[in-house]
Design a protein around this motif. Sequence first.
Motif, PDB file in Angstrom:
ATOM      1  N   GLY A  19      62.174  17.581 -36.673  1.00  0.00           N
ATOM      2  CA  GLY A  19      61.934  17.876 -34.945  1.00  0.00           C
ATOM      3  C   GLY A  19      61.911  19.094 -34.422  1.00  0.00           C
ATOM      4  O   GLY A  19      62.514  19.248 -33.369  1.00  0.00           O
ATOM      5  N   VAL A  20      61.748  20.465 -35.554  1.00  0.00           N
ATOM      6  CA  VAL A  20      61.682  21.456 -35.101  1.00  0.00           C
ATOM      7  C   VAL A  20      59.898  22.396 -35.273  1.00  0.00           C
ATOM      8  O   VAL A  20      59.850  21.587 -36.570  1.00  0.00           O
ATOM      9  N   PRO A  21      59.596  23.109 -35.212  1.00  0.00           N
ATOM     10  CA  PRO A  21      58.792  23.255 -35.161  1.00  0.00           C
ATOM     11  C   PRO A  21      58.342  24.044 -36.163  1.00  0.00           C
ATOM     12  O   PRO A  21      59.771  25.259 -36.449  1.00  0.00           O
ATOM     13  N   HIS A  22      56.793  24.126 -37.093  1.00  0.00           N
ATOM     14  CA  HIS A  22      56.918  25.201 -38.144  1.00  0.00           C
ATOM     15  C   HIS A  22      56.173  26.155 -37.916  1.00  0.00           C
ATOM     16  O   HIS A  22      55.195  25.862 -37.422  1.00  0.00           O
ATOM     17  N   ILE A  23      56.707  27.317 -37.681  1.00  0.00           N
ATOM     18  CA  ILE A  23      56.327  29.140 -37.970  1.00  0.00           C
ATOM     19  C   ILE A  23      55.695  29.839 -38.389  1.00  0.00           C
ATOM     20  O   ILE A  23      56.265  30.186 -39.359  1.00  0.00           O
ATOM     21  N   ALA A  24      53.862  29.489 -39.220  1.00  0.00           N
ATOM     22  CA  ALA A  24      53.857  30.177 -40.553  1.00  0.00           C
ATOM     23  C   ALA A  24      52.882  31.625 -39.879  1.00  0.00           C
ATOM     24  O   ALA A  24      51.990  31.597 -39.411  1.00  0.00           O
TER      25      ALA A  24
ATOM     26  N   LEU B 121      60.626  29.136 -39.927  1.00  0.00           N
ATOM     27  CA  LEU B 121      59.898  30.427 -40.216  1.00  0.00           C
ATOM     28  C   LEU B 121      59.582  30.332 -41.510  1.00  0.00           C
ATOM     29  O   LEU B 121      59.863  29.956 -42.593  1.00  0.00           O
ATOM     30  N   ASP B 122      57.956  30.483 -41.227  1.00  0.00           N
ATOM     31  CA  ASP B 122      57.618  30.704 -42.758  1.00  0.00           C
ATOM     32  C   ASP B 122      56.590  31.720 -43.399  1.00  0.00           C
ATOM     33  O   ASP B 122      55.212  32.313 -42.673  1.00  0.00           O
ATOM     34  N   GLY B 123      56.642  32.646 -43.967  1.00  0.00           N
ATOM     35  CA  GLY B 123      56.020  34.385 -43.889  1.00  0.00           C
ATOM     36  C   GLY B 123      56.752  35.599 -42.966  1.00  0.00           C
ATOM     37  O   GLY B 123      56.117  36.394 -42.823  1.00  0.00           O
ATOM     38  N   PHE B 124      57.747  34.925 -42.495  1.00  0.00           N
ATOM     39  CA  PHE B 124      58.192  36.146 -41.732  1.00  0.00           C
ATOM     40  C   PHE B 124      59.966  35.161 -41.588  1.00  0.00           C
ATOM     41  O   PHE B 124      60.900  33.970 -41.630  1.00  0.00           O
TER      42      PHE B 124
ATOM     43  N   GLY C 233      54.422  26.681 -46.843  1.00  0.00           N
ATOM     44  CA  GLY C 233      53.574  26.283 -46.079  1.00  0.00           C
ATOM     45  C   GLY C 233      54.117  24.227 -46.369  1.00  0.00           C
ATOM     46  O   GLY C 233      54.391  23.860 -45.145  1.00  0.00           O
ATOM     47  N   THR C 234      54.321  24.186 -47.614  1.00  0.00           N
ATOM     48  CA  THR C 234      54.637  22.469 -47.404  1.00  0.00           C
ATOM     49  C   THR C 234      55.529  21.975 -47.299  1.00  0.00           C
ATOM     50  O   THR C 234      55.915  21.350 -46.873  1.00  0.00           O
ATOM     51  N   TYR C 235      56.646  22.604 -48.129  1.00  0.00           N
ATOM     52  CA  TYR C 235      58.154  22.307 -47.785  1.00  0.00           C
ATOM     53  C   TYR C 235      58.712  22.503 -46.113  1.00  0.00           C
ATOM     54  O   TYR C 235      59.209  22.034 -45.785  1.00  0.00           O
TER      55      TYR C 235
END
Length: 279
Positions: free
Chosen positions: A71-76, A131-134, A60-62
């Motif tokens: 400039g892209v969405p972080h989707i967790a 994507l984070d977690g997927f 999540g942090t990185y």
Amino acid sequence: MAVLNRLIRSAVAARSPALTFSSLSSSIKDPSFPATTGRTAAAERNVQWVFLGCPGVGKGTYASRLSSLLGVPHIATGDLVREELNSSGPLSKQLAEIVNQGKLVSDEIIIKLLSKRLEEGGARGESGFILDGFPRTLRQAEILDGVTEIDLVINLKLREDVLLEKCLGRRICSQCGGNFNIANINIKGENGRPDLSMAPLLPPSHCASKLIARSDDTEPVVKERLRIYHELSQPVEDFYRKQGKLLEFELPGGIPESWPKLLHALNLDDHDDKQSAAA
Ligand code: ADP
């Protein structure tokens, strides 16, 4: 590495049309595609990256730092699950039970939450994602592969004995949602391993009295999440390794040591990085 570097460079350089994911929802019914829709050449769009790594490693942090930088969405998906769980929606009770046992939510539910998030983002004109977690299972990776091209998969690694402590030290400000960590890690190097120091990430004074811990960050639940992660992650890593997209990154320490090294590994050291000062 040369191929990876080329992939990264072209993906970072490219900025343009939004990618839609309407096929993601329908793909869950037929994981044996490949679907032919939803693909846009990497050179014509924003980055589509994935973060893999154990609970507590710092995905999540990185991912969130890179998302601001690029400039892209972080989707967790963990955040999507927690939002749904805290809502009064029909899935709320079922999700709370699963998450608080450290188990994985079904692919069907995860894909539904992710599709909804991507569609809402698409409507806002978002393009690309981190994507984070997927994906967390081989089936999720195959489904994703069927609907869009992932450019790069960053596999964050950290020595096992630190992960539990990092999870137990996580805190969230109940007011602003900021993420912090009170764990203070100092391990002397032995058997050829270097020292490892990770300073706590402490909240500003206005958040200090509002800190809460996630209900699934208790010792037995974290241990179960780590066990499940180890059981399921190998096939996902192999899937992307075979495609030549897996970048293994061992965290050398806390954010001040790791962030510049990660940027370097991603060929991003010359990006205008306003976050380094805050590291
Ligand atoms: P962590 O990586 O620290 O374990 P996350 O915030 O990513 O935690 O996820 C929290 C919980 O949400 C998981 O334990 C799981 O129950 C659920 N979850 C998140 N992503 C997925 C996924 N891709 N597939 C299934 N369940 C998921």
